[in-house]
Design a protein around this motif. Structure first.
Motif, PDB file in Angstrom:
ATOM      1  N   GLY A 139      26.907  46.001  29.568  1.00 21.27           N
ATOM      2  CA  GLY A 139      28.321  46.365  29.603  1.00 21.27           C
ATOM      3  C   GLY A 139      28.863  46.688  28.226  1.00 21.27           C
ATOM      4  N   ASN A 140      30.184  46.597  28.091  1.00 23.89           N
ATOM      5  CA  ASN A 140      30.856  47.025  26.865  1.00 23.89           C
ATOM      6  C   ASN A 140      32.171  46.293  26.647  1.00 23.89           C
ATOM      7  OD1 ASN A 140      29.505  49.243  25.389  1.00 23.89           O
ATOM      8  ND2 ASN A 140      29.535  50.247  27.385  1.00 23.89           N
ATOM      9  N   LYS A 141      32.714  46.506  25.470  1.00 22.94           N
ATOM     10  CA  LYS A 141      34.077  46.103  25.184  1.00 22.94           C
ATOM     11  C   LYS A 141      34.997  47.102  25.872  1.00 22.94           C
ATOM     12  CE  LYS A 141      36.453  44.214  21.141  1.00 22.94           C
ATOM     13  NZ  LYS A 141      36.410  44.116  19.669  1.00 22.94           N
ATOM     14  N   THR A 142      36.107  46.630  26.419  1.00 25.18           N
ATOM     15  CA  THR A 142      37.039  47.536  27.091  1.00 25.18           C
ATOM     16  C   THR A 142      37.722  48.436  26.057  1.00 25.18           C
ATOM     17  OG1 THR A 142      38.753  45.812  26.987  1.00 25.18           O
ATOM     18  CG2 THR A 142      37.463  45.976  29.024  1.00 25.18           C
ATOM     19  N   GLU A 143      38.255  49.548  26.517  1.00 27.16           N
ATOM     20  CA  GLU A 143      38.857  50.526  25.610  1.00 27.16           C
ATOM     21  C   GLU A 143      40.013  49.948  24.801  1.00 27.16           C
ATOM     22  OE1 GLU A 143      39.934  54.172  27.474  1.00 27.16           O
ATOM     23  OE2 GLU A 143      37.889  54.605  28.167  1.00 27.16           O
ATOM     24  N   ASP A 144      40.757  49.018  25.395  1.00 27.90           N
ATOM     25  CA  ASP A 144      41.871  48.412  24.656  1.00 27.90           C
ATOM     26  C   ASP A 144      41.393  47.339  23.680  1.00 27.90           C
ATOM     27  OD1 ASP A 144      41.234  46.248  26.278  1.00 27.90           O
ATOM     28  OD2 ASP A 144      43.020  46.410  27.524  1.00 27.90           O
ATOM     29  N   GLY A 145      40.093  47.015  23.728  1.00 26.81           N
ATOM     30  CA  GLY A 145      39.528  46.050  22.795  1.00 26.81           C
ATOM     31  C   GLY A 145      39.827  44.601  23.111  1.00 26.81           C
ATOM     32  N   ASN A 146      40.470  44.341  24.252  1.00 27.24           N
ATOM     33  CA  ASN A 146      40.901  42.976  24.568  1.00 27.24           C
ATOM     34  C   ASN A 146      39.852  42.151  25.328  1.00 27.24           C
ATOM     35  OD1 ASN A 146      43.405  43.371  23.364  1.00 27.24           O
ATOM     36  ND2 ASN A 146      44.299  44.192  25.253  1.00 27.24           N
ATOM     37  N   LYS A 147      38.843  42.828  25.874  1.00 22.43           N
ATOM     38  CA  LYS A 147      37.841  42.123  26.672  1.00 22.43           C
ATOM     39  C   LYS A 147      36.446  42.690  26.408  1.00 22.43           C
ATOM     40  CE  LYS A 147      40.952  41.286  30.609  1.00 22.43           C
ATOM     41  NZ  LYS A 147      41.157  41.530  32.067  1.00 22.43           N
ATOM     42  N   ILE A 148      35.444  41.875  26.695  1.00 23.40           N
ATOM     43  CA  ILE A 148      34.060  42.345  26.776  1.00 23.40           C
ATOM     44  C   ILE A 148      33.604  42.043  28.195  1.00 23.40           C
ATOM     45  CG2 ILE A 148      31.694  42.078  25.949  1.00 23.40           C
ATOM     46  CD1 ILE A 148      32.880  41.159  23.260  1.00 23.40           C
ATOM     47  N   VAL A 149      33.154  43.070  28.911  1.00 24.04           N
ATOM     48  CA  VAL A 149      32.794  42.914  30.322  1.00 24.04           C
ATOM     49  C   VAL A 149      31.342  43.333  30.532  1.00 24.04           C
ATOM     50  CG1 VAL A 149      33.423  43.450  32.696  1.00 24.04           C
ATOM     51  CG2 VAL A 149      35.191  43.473  30.917  1.00 24.04           C
ATOM     52  N   LEU A 150      30.569  42.460  31.192  1.00 18.75           N
ATOM     53  CA  LEU A 150      29.138  42.675  31.406  1.00 18.75           C
ATOM     54  C   LEU A 150      28.809  42.506  32.884  1.00 18.75           C
ATOM     55  CD1 LEU A 150      28.244  40.344  28.445  1.00 18.75           C
ATOM     56  CD2 LEU A 150      27.973  42.826  28.368  1.00 18.75           C
ATOM     57  N   TYR A 151      27.841  43.285  33.372  1.00 18.20           N
ATOM     58  CA  TYR A 151      27.512  43.274  34.800  1.00 18.20           C
ATOM     59  C   TYR A 151      26.015  43.092  35.035  1.00 18.20           C
ATOM     60  CZ  TYR A 151      32.086  45.574  35.352  1.00 18.20           C
ATOM     61  OH  TYR A 151      33.424  45.892  35.323  1.00 18.20           O
ATOM     62  N   ARG A 152      25.706  42.478  36.173  1.00 23.79           N
ATOM     63  CA  ARG A 152      24.332  42.406  36.666  1.00 23.79           C
ATOM     64  C   ARG A 152      24.388  42.487  38.190  1.00 23.79           C
ATOM     65  NH1 ARG A 152      20.473  37.998  37.961  1.00 23.79           N
ATOM     66  NH2 ARG A 152      18.385  38.828  37.593  1.00 23.79           N
ATOM     67  N   ASP A 153      23.549  43.315  38.793  1.00 22.86           N
ATOM     68  CA  ASP A 153      23.524  43.434  40.251  1.00 22.86           C
ATOM     69  C   ASP A 153      23.266  42.080  40.899  1.00 22.86           C
ATOM     70  OD1 ASP A 153      23.984  46.168  40.387  1.00 22.86           O
ATOM     71  OD2 ASP A 153      21.867  46.678  40.248  1.00 22.86           O
ATOM     72  N   GLN A 154      24.054  41.751  41.911  1.00 26.08           N
ATOM     73  CA  GLN A 154      23.836  40.510  42.664  1.00 26.08           C
ATOM     74  C   GLN A 154      24.405  40.657  44.073  1.00 26.08           C
ATOM     75  OE1 GLN A 154      24.350  36.645  40.711  1.00 26.08           O
ATOM     76  NE2 GLN A 154      25.510  35.972  42.494  1.00 26.08           N
ATOM     77  N   THR A 155      23.582  40.332  45.048  1.00 22.24           N
ATOM     78  CA  THR A 155      24.009  40.391  46.451  1.00 22.24           C
ATOM     79  C   THR A 155      24.656  39.073  46.839  1.00 22.24           C
ATOM     80  OG1 THR A 155      22.193  41.899  46.951  1.00 22.24           O
ATOM     81  CG2 THR A 155      23.227  40.792  48.818  1.00 22.24           C
ATOM     82  N   ALA A 156      25.791  39.140  47.531  1.00 20.43           N
ATOM     83  CA  ALA A 156      26.486  37.928  47.996  1.00 20.43           C
ATOM     84  C   ALA A 156      25.683  37.269  49.116  1.00 20.43           C
ATOM     85  CB  ALA A 156      27.881  38.298  48.488  1.00 20.43           C
ATOM     86  N   PRO A 157      25.932  35.975  49.391  1.00 22.66           N
ATOM     87  CA  PRO A 157      25.221  35.281  50.480  1.00 22.66           C
ATOM     88  C   PRO A 157      25.338  35.976  51.838  1.00 22.66           C
ATOM     89  CG  PRO A 157      26.364  33.695  49.101  1.00 22.66           C
ATOM     90  CD  PRO A 157      26.789  35.054  48.628  1.00 22.66           C
ATOM     91  N   ASN A 158      26.429  36.725  52.042  1.00 23.83           N
ATOM     92  CA  ASN A 158      26.604  37.425  53.329  1.00 23.83           C
ATOM     93  C   ASN A 158      25.937  38.803  53.346  1.00 23.83           C
ATOM     94  OD1 ASN A 158      28.249  38.984  51.744  1.00 23.83           O
ATOM     95  ND2 ASN A 158      30.138  38.585  52.875  1.00 23.83           N
ATOM     96  N   GLY A 159      25.216  39.119  52.263  1.00 25.46           N
ATOM     97  CA  GLY A 159      24.505  40.385  52.214  1.00 25.46           C
ATOM     98  C   GLY A 159      25.271  41.527  51.564  1.00 25.46           C
ATOM     99  N   MET A 160      26.540  41.311  51.200  1.00 28.43           N
ATOM    100  CA  MET A 160      27.330  42.373  50.574  1.00 28.43           C
ATOM    101  C   MET A 160      26.823  42.631  49.159  1.00 28.43           C
ATOM    102  SD  MET A 160      31.460  42.572  49.902  1.00 28.43           S
ATOM    103  CE  MET A 160      31.849  42.496  51.657  1.00 28.43           C
TER     104      MET A 160
END
Length: 204
Positions: A139-160
């Motif tokens: 992920g990256n720092k947001t454009e406004d510089g106020n947050k750093i947001v990172l992602y990883r694929d993960q399926t919920a227990p209900n399959g979503m």
């Protein structure tokens, strides 16, 4: 070969040997000058690294934190104390962090910004659940510089299908906050599972 020529050759060889040793020492210093040291215990960002290596600068140092995780039944566990330490590594080209938790569940991450993809890649490891392959968030720092947001694929227990999203926010010289949450692909549904609040104790 007379003694005079011998002395000249010996002095010449000695000069070149000393020069090579000096050059090697200078080269070694240049390759480690931004590493943690007595003067800079948490290291320094390398000026030749991508500018984004400074994204985590508000976290560099040490903080006392309060960590709260959610139980499988949806209730929240008691808050536990932890220390979160951050430093520059790889001669100021990357960032490493380490958590020391009161329950012994220590963990850490290696964080590298890859210029070719313009993203941070965060590789996580833990003493409680030692992985054979390190899970990776990106992920990256947001454009406004106020947050750093990172992602990883993960399926919920209900399959979503969705992501496990990590967010640093309220970052300042005095501390920062962090939340780990499951979100759907559109990020309309949010389910936080882990929260941390930190107050700085040391920067240098």
């Amino acid at each position: 070969m007379n003694r005079t020529i011998k002395n000249i050759l010996n002095k010449t060889l000695l000069f070149f040997s000393v020069s090579l040793l000096t050059l090697s020492a200078c080269k070694l210093h240049a390759q480690s000058e931004y590493e943690p040291s007595q003067k800079h215990p948490y290291g320094l960002p390398n000026p030749e690294a991508p500018e984004q290596v400074k994204d985590f600068e508000p976290m560099i140092g040490e903080c006392n934190c309060k960590s709260t995780a959610r139980n499988p039944d949806g209730t929240w566990q008691d808050t536990q104390n932890m220390v979160w330490k951050w430093k520059y590594i790889m001669n100021g080209n990357a960032v490493q962090d380490e958590t020391i938790k009161e329950d012994g569940g220590h963990s850490g991450s290696i964080r590298q910004f890859i210029a070719d993809s313009s993203k941070w890649y965060v590789h996580y490891y833990s003493i409680k659940f030692p992985p054979t392959t390190l899970p990776t968030w990106e992920g990256n720092k947001t454009e406004d510089g106020n947050k750093i947001v990172l992602y990883r694929d993960q399926t919920a227990p209900n399959g979503m299908e969705g992501f496990y999203r990590l967010t640093f926010y309220d970052m300042s010289e005095t501390g920062y906050k962090w939340v780990g949450e499951w979100v759907d692909k559109a990020e309309k549904i949010t389910y936080p599972t882990w929260k941390i609040e930190c107050e700085r104790t040391s920067k240098e």
